[in-house]
Design an enzyme around this catalytic site. Sequence first.
Site, PDB file in Angstrom:
ATOM      1  N   HIS A  82       0.842  -1.190   0.000  1.00 37.51           N
ATOM      2  CA  HIS A  82       0.000   0.000   0.000  1.00 37.51           C
ATOM      3  C   HIS A  82       0.878   1.240   0.000  1.00 37.51           C
ATOM      4  CE1 HIS A  82      -3.477   2.524   0.717  1.00 37.51           C
ATOM      5  NE2 HIS A  82      -2.697   3.226   1.523  1.00 37.51           N
ATOM      6  N   ASP A 161     -15.886   3.370   5.630  1.00 39.54           N
ATOM      7  CA  ASP A 161     -14.827   4.336   5.318  1.00 39.54           C
ATOM      8  C   ASP A 161     -15.325   5.386   4.329  1.00 39.54           C
ATOM      9  OD1 ASP A 161     -12.048   5.311   5.420  1.00 39.54           O
ATOM     10  OD2 ASP A 161     -12.070   4.768   3.305  1.00 39.54           O
ATOM     11  N   ARG A 168     -15.244  13.341   7.268  1.00 38.33           N
ATOM     12  CA  ARG A 168     -13.956  13.896   7.728  1.00 38.33           C
ATOM     13  C   ARG A 168     -13.505  15.028   6.809  1.00 38.33           C
ATOM     14  NH1 ARG A 168     -10.248   9.058   7.267  1.00 38.33           N
ATOM     15  NH2 ARG A 168      -8.600  10.476   7.848  1.00 38.33           N
ATOM     16  N   SER A 183      -8.656   4.094   8.415  1.00 37.30           N
ATOM     17  CA  SER A 183      -9.220   4.205   7.068  1.00 37.30           C
ATOM     18  C   SER A 183      -8.422   3.342   6.090  1.00 37.30           C
ATOM     19  CB  SER A 183      -9.192   5.689   6.651  1.00 37.30           C
ATOM     20  OG  SER A 183      -9.345   5.840   5.272  1.00 37.30           O
ATOM     21  N   LYS A 187      -9.378  -1.037   4.720  1.00 42.01           N
ATOM     22  CA  LYS A 187      -9.464  -1.480   3.319  1.00 42.01           C
ATOM     23  C   LYS A 187      -8.473  -2.612   3.071  1.00 42.01           C
ATOM     24  CE  LYS A 187      -9.473   2.928   2.475  1.00 42.01           C
ATOM     25  NZ  LYS A 187      -9.374   4.280   1.995  1.00 42.01           N
TER      26      LYS A 187
HETATM   27  N1  URA Z   1      -5.879   7.395   2.442  1.00 34.76           N
HETATM   28  C1  URA Z   1      -6.974   6.752   2.927  1.00 34.76           C
HETATM   29  O1  URA Z   1      -7.426   5.758   2.375  1.00 34.76           O
HETATM   30  N2  URA Z   1      -7.552   7.250   4.057  1.00 34.76           N
HETATM   31  C2  URA Z   1      -7.096   8.319   4.715  1.00 34.76           C
HETATM   32  O2  URA Z   1      -7.652   8.685   5.718  1.00 34.76           O
HETATM   33  C3  URA Z   1      -5.966   8.976   4.186  1.00 34.76           C
HETATM   34  C4  URA Z   1      -5.362   8.491   3.054  1.00 34.76           C
END
Ligand code: URA
Length: 434
Positions: A82, A161, A168, A183, A187
Amino acid sequence: MRAYDVILKKRNGGKLSKDEIEFMVNGYVKGDIPDYQMAAFLMAIYFKHMDGEERAILTETMANSGDKVGLSSIPGIKIDKHSTGGVGDKTTLVVGPIVASLGVPVAKMSGRALGHTGGTIDKLESIPGFRTTLSEEEFFKNVREIGIAVVGQTANLVPADKKIYALRDATATVDEVSLIAASIMSKKLAGGADGYVLDVKVGSGAFMKTIEDATELADAMVGIARAHGKRAVAVLTNMDVPLGKMVGNSLEVLEALETLKGNGPEDFTELCLNLSAWMCHLAGKGTFEECLKLAKESLDNGAALNKFRQFVEYQGGNPDVVERPYDVLPMTSNVTEFKTEMEGYITSIDTEKIGIASNHLGAGRKTKEDTIDYSVGIEIVSKVGDYVRPGDTIAKMYVSQKSEIEEAKELLKESYVISQEKPLERPIILKVVK
Ligand code: URA
């Protein structure tokens, strides 16, 4: 339980229980808890933070809010990568094939462009015919047969999310470590891998501007992974300069191909080899050093390039892109050189501005519905540390009729800082958090 009491508890710095966190997240996703209460809850977390246990529970609750991918039918240890998002970041296009060529299965979901940062899925879609939506059957078949498949995120992946992120974004609660880590990691958990290599970008083009902030985020993400029995390493990498030289979709595929052929920029090649080595190490292929050697061999002997060709073919793309990228990729011959009027060393490049400039040329989306022009982008000709003279071309803009060239030019001008002092060289790999 009442949302009011949970908000009050966090506002006063209390530690939340599993039940309380689940009550808030699940209630919000179902629509039982209104935006205003969730916004207050997020703001309480923003100021009072969460400890490792609360973060792990928040992440798991979010991950469980939608579809989860089960990768257990694929033999072997599946390691996902990631990136927290950067400019010119095309690492998946190189790391995926290297790692797959070494027998580590890559079953990956990637994202699209976000803000000033690009997205792997958009880059792959610049290859004519390439499909980033596969049926579940096709996805697993490709991983079983050739060891790699990369698709876009499914619509119902972590709906919590999607809803919380949008809130947010509207309530100034994006940049809090627990919320970012949950967040991202929700995922990742829903993606089903056994471990993660987290490329945490640091610098002007990144979300985290300092090593201290990036270390905190890396610690939080690695902690969440461990709490769920997953393997994890975070690599903090320099995003004070764009990664490699190319920014923009086709241009980045071109650069990824050059790298797979052994002719890539030094910084980008080093990062790809490092991330590949960590992925192979977590997958049990040997020590980090042994895996680094294997990754280099895969580049040198063409195994990674062959794997890329196969990967493109299996996902419906034109595999001739490997031999004839200039014929196959959407390219523009309309190139505007950006020349400097100054003399001295390039001491810094505001990378976020380069990303925005590339978007002005058409490489990103202004709205969700916008289409991307794959052919446009920016080539960084001179990088930090180079000595330049008036009239030297320091960047090139690949433009189309719709490109906002003047806006991009202005941003390029602002992003380059040139002075008489030779800047200190900053390595691409800044730190590893294990
Ligand atoms: N990338 C994400 O998926 N979530 C965040 O909060 C910040 C960057």
